[in-house]
Design a protein around this motif. Sequence first.
Motif, PDB file in Angstrom:
ATOM      1  N   SER A  52      38.486  40.964  23.866  1.00  0.00           N
ATOM      2  CA  SER A  52      38.035  40.656  22.516  1.00  0.00           C
ATOM      3  C   SER A  52      36.533  40.928  22.422  1.00  0.00           C
ATOM      4  O   SER A  52      35.819  40.875  23.420  1.00  0.00           O
ATOM      5  CB  SER A  52      38.320  39.194  22.174  1.00  0.00           C
ATOM      6  OG  SER A  52      37.572  38.329  23.009  1.00  0.00           O
ATOM      7  N   ARG A  57      37.051  34.642  33.190  1.00  0.00           N
ATOM      8  CA  ARG A  57      37.984  34.169  32.170  1.00  0.00           C
ATOM      9  C   ARG A  57      37.433  34.386  30.767  1.00  0.00           C
ATOM     10  O   ARG A  57      38.189  34.678  29.833  1.00  0.00           O
ATOM     11  CB  ARG A  57      38.290  32.685  32.376  1.00  0.00           C
ATOM     12  CG  ARG A  57      39.468  32.196  31.536  1.00  0.00           C
ATOM     13  CD  ARG A  57      39.666  30.700  31.638  1.00  0.00           C
ATOM     14  NE  ARG A  57      40.901  30.314  31.000  1.00  0.00           N
ATOM     15  CZ  ARG A  57      41.084  30.219  29.678  1.00  0.00           C
ATOM     16  NH1 ARG A  57      40.069  30.512  28.871  1.00  0.00           N
ATOM     17  NH2 ARG A  57      42.246  29.853  29.178  1.00  0.00           N
ATOM     18  N   THR A  58      36.112  34.245  30.597  1.00  0.00           N
ATOM     19  CA  THR A  58      35.505  34.483  29.288  1.00  0.00           C
ATOM     20  C   THR A  58      35.740  35.910  28.832  1.00  0.00           C
ATOM     21  O   THR A  58      35.992  36.169  27.645  1.00  0.00           O
ATOM     22  CB  THR A  58      34.002  34.178  29.344  1.00  0.00           C
ATOM     23  OG1 THR A  58      33.805  32.798  29.683  1.00  0.00           O
ATOM     24  CG2 THR A  58      33.338  34.460  28.015  1.00  0.00           C
ATOM     25  N   GLU A  67      44.063  28.329  36.539  1.00  0.00           N
ATOM     26  CA  GLU A  67      45.295  27.854  35.899  1.00  0.00           C
ATOM     27  C   GLU A  67      46.509  28.000  36.798  1.00  0.00           C
ATOM     28  O   GLU A  67      47.492  27.260  36.642  1.00  0.00           O
ATOM     29  CB  GLU A  67      45.548  28.632  34.602  1.00  0.00           C
ATOM     30  CG  GLU A  67      44.594  28.310  33.472  1.00  0.00           C
ATOM     31  CD  GLU A  67      43.370  29.196  33.470  1.00  0.00           C
ATOM     32  OE1 GLU A  67      42.681  29.255  32.454  1.00  0.00           O
ATOM     33  OE2 GLU A  67      43.108  29.828  34.511  1.00  0.00           O
ATOM     34  N   HIS A  71      40.006  36.025  28.443  1.00  0.00           N
ATOM     35  CA  HIS A  71      40.598  35.095  27.476  1.00  0.00           C
ATOM     36  C   HIS A  71      39.480  34.283  26.819  1.00  0.00           C
ATOM     37  O   HIS A  71      39.192  33.165  27.245  1.00  0.00           O
ATOM     38  CB  HIS A  71      41.595  34.160  28.165  1.00  0.00           C
ATOM     39  CG  HIS A  71      42.818  34.845  28.654  1.00  0.00           C
ATOM     40  ND1 HIS A  71      43.649  34.295  29.616  1.00  0.00           N
ATOM     41  CD2 HIS A  71      43.382  36.051  28.346  1.00  0.00           C
ATOM     42  CE1 HIS A  71      44.645  35.117  29.864  1.00  0.00           C
ATOM     43  NE2 HIS A  71      44.500  36.191  29.094  1.00  0.00           N
ATOM     44  N   PHE A  72      38.875  34.859  25.810  1.00  0.00           N
ATOM     45  CA  PHE A  72      37.771  34.160  25.150  1.00  0.00           C
ATOM     46  C   PHE A  72      38.288  32.992  24.331  1.00  0.00           C
ATOM     47  O   PHE A  72      39.253  33.107  23.575  1.00  0.00           O
ATOM     48  CB  PHE A  72      37.005  35.120  24.245  1.00  0.00           C
ATOM     49  CG  PHE A  72      35.886  34.453  23.493  1.00  0.00           C
ATOM     50  CD1 PHE A  72      34.651  34.261  24.095  1.00  0.00           C
ATOM     51  CD2 PHE A  72      36.074  34.009  22.188  1.00  0.00           C
ATOM     52  CE1 PHE A  72      33.618  33.647  23.411  1.00  0.00           C
ATOM     53  CE2 PHE A  72      35.046  33.394  21.496  1.00  0.00           C
ATOM     54  CZ  PHE A  72      33.817  33.209  22.111  1.00  0.00           C
ATOM     55  N   ASP A  73      37.614  31.849  24.506  1.00  0.00           N
ATOM     56  CA  ASP A  73      37.908  30.656  23.730  1.00  0.00           C
ATOM     57  C   ASP A  73      36.588  29.930  23.496  1.00  0.00           C
ATOM     58  O   ASP A  73      35.872  29.640  24.456  1.00  0.00           O
ATOM     59  CB  ASP A  73      38.898  29.754  24.462  1.00  0.00           C
ATOM     60  CG  ASP A  73      39.268  28.525  23.649  1.00  0.00           C
ATOM     61  OD1 ASP A  73      38.656  27.461  23.887  1.00  0.00           O
ATOM     62  OD2 ASP A  73      40.143  28.626  22.772  1.00  0.00           O
ATOM     63  N   LEU A  74      36.284  29.640  22.242  1.00  0.00           N
ATOM     64  CA  LEU A  74      34.986  29.067  21.910  1.00  0.00           C
ATOM     65  C   LEU A  74      34.790  27.703  22.553  1.00  0.00           C
ATOM     66  O   LEU A  74      33.701  27.392  23.055  1.00  0.00           O
ATOM     67  CB  LEU A  74      34.827  28.965  20.391  1.00  0.00           C
ATOM     68  CG  LEU A  74      33.452  28.494  19.887  1.00  0.00           C
ATOM     69  CD1 LEU A  74      32.349  29.429  20.385  1.00  0.00           C
ATOM     70  CD2 LEU A  74      33.444  28.418  18.365  1.00  0.00           C
ATOM     71  N   ALA A  75      35.824  26.872  22.566  1.00  0.00           N
ATOM     72  CA  ALA A  75      35.708  25.552  23.186  1.00  0.00           C
ATOM     73  C   ALA A  75      35.484  25.670  24.687  1.00  0.00           C
ATOM     74  O   ALA A  75      34.642  24.971  25.264  1.00  0.00           O
ATOM     75  CB  ALA A  75      36.959  24.729  22.884  1.00  0.00           C
ATOM     76  N   GLN A  76      36.237  26.576  25.325  1.00  0.00           N
ATOM     77  CA  GLN A  76      36.061  26.792  26.761  1.00  0.00           C
ATOM     78  C   GLN A  76      34.684  27.370  27.067  1.00  0.00           C
ATOM     79  O   GLN A  76      34.063  27.023  28.074  1.00  0.00           O
ATOM     80  CB  GLN A  76      37.150  27.740  27.277  1.00  0.00           C
ATOM     81  CG  GLN A  76      38.546  27.148  27.285  1.00  0.00           C
ATOM     82  CD  GLN A  76      38.718  26.074  28.342  1.00  0.00           C
ATOM     83  OE1 GLN A  76      38.011  26.054  29.343  1.00  0.00           O
ATOM     84  NE2 GLN A  76      39.647  25.165  28.102  1.00  0.00           N
ATOM     85  N   GLN A 112      34.367  39.069  21.096  1.00  0.00           N
ATOM     86  CA  GLN A 112      33.626  37.848  21.411  1.00  0.00           C
ATOM     87  C   GLN A 112      33.428  37.705  22.918  1.00  0.00           C
ATOM     88  O   GLN A 112      32.357  37.318  23.385  1.00  0.00           O
ATOM     89  CB  GLN A 112      34.366  36.624  20.868  1.00  0.00           C
ATOM     90  CG  GLN A 112      34.529  36.594  19.359  1.00  0.00           C
ATOM     91  CD  GLN A 112      35.896  37.105  18.933  1.00  0.00           C
ATOM     92  OE1 GLN A 112      36.434  38.015  19.570  1.00  0.00           O
ATOM     93  NE2 GLN A 112      36.442  36.525  17.878  1.00  0.00           N
ATOM     94  N   GLY A 113      34.475  38.028  23.682  1.00  0.00           N
ATOM     95  CA  GLY A 113      34.363  37.942  25.132  1.00  0.00           C
ATOM     96  C   GLY A 113      33.379  38.939  25.694  1.00  0.00           C
ATOM     97  O   GLY A 113      32.629  38.640  26.631  1.00  0.00           O
TER      98      GLY A 113
END
Length: 281
Positions: free
Chosen positions: A156, A237-238, A213, A241-246, A158-159
């Motif tokens: 992504s 992982r960023t 995981e 699998h980008f996740d804003l909370a993570q 974002q990542g």
Amino acid sequence: MEALLLRPQRSGLQRRFLAWRKYVAVLRVSVASNLAYAMEVFFRALMLIVLVFILSQLWITTFHARGARSLNGFSIQSLIWYLVAAETIALSLPGLSRRIDLEVRNGQLAYLLGKPCNYVLYNFAHYLGERLVRLVINGLVGATLALIVAGLPHFSWQGILAWPLVTFLALCIDFSIYFSIGLLAFWTEETQSFAMIFSRLTLVLGGVLAPIEIFPQPLRSIAQALPFTAILYGPARTLLHFDLAQLSLLLLQQVVTLGVGCLLLAGLYLVAIRRVSINGG
């Protein structure tokens, strides 16, 4: 009158600018010197091909044996790209603690302390230049292998944007820890055992062999609570699998870990400097 009042402020800014230019120059020299031996760095990067190929074949066999398309959110394609991202960071680490250890033992540290630059910042600029070259070459080699084995990644935007920041913080954490280990040469005869212990813990609990995981409990909870995941698992992982909370949790973990590492480095460095002065330089 206004010109006279502004002149000291400008000179102060100029002094700070010139001070930082020294470390930028050290960084550029370090990059240039490592690029001069780019083929040596490239052949070292071939180890990444061996490790990623072996691990990818093991995971492909595991997926086929279980008849699964994904494990805890990781497909075989994303898992291979994760391994490449983690191994790229792990194998780009230069021999920092060994160099600091050698400078302490042969007295070169006392010589470098007499130069018009901060010893820690000088080494950080040198370390950063060396590691950036290795990181880029490892990334190119690893990405080529991943494209052949797994195909195009599903990153992504974002990542991709967040990855340089979290990777830079991971490199800074590594520097603070391995520099501190090198300074232990003031008190111990051998520091490479400490560096080896930390590197092995980072490889195992930092998620370089597999994402956290996939770890069984309670090893997963233990690994997530330790700072090693901020160095390898978090940046890899960023990117995948980008996740804003993570990402927010990762940045908090990295800042806290880096703060503790810097405090440890500063404490050891101040005590070490006193010992150099007591011993007459």
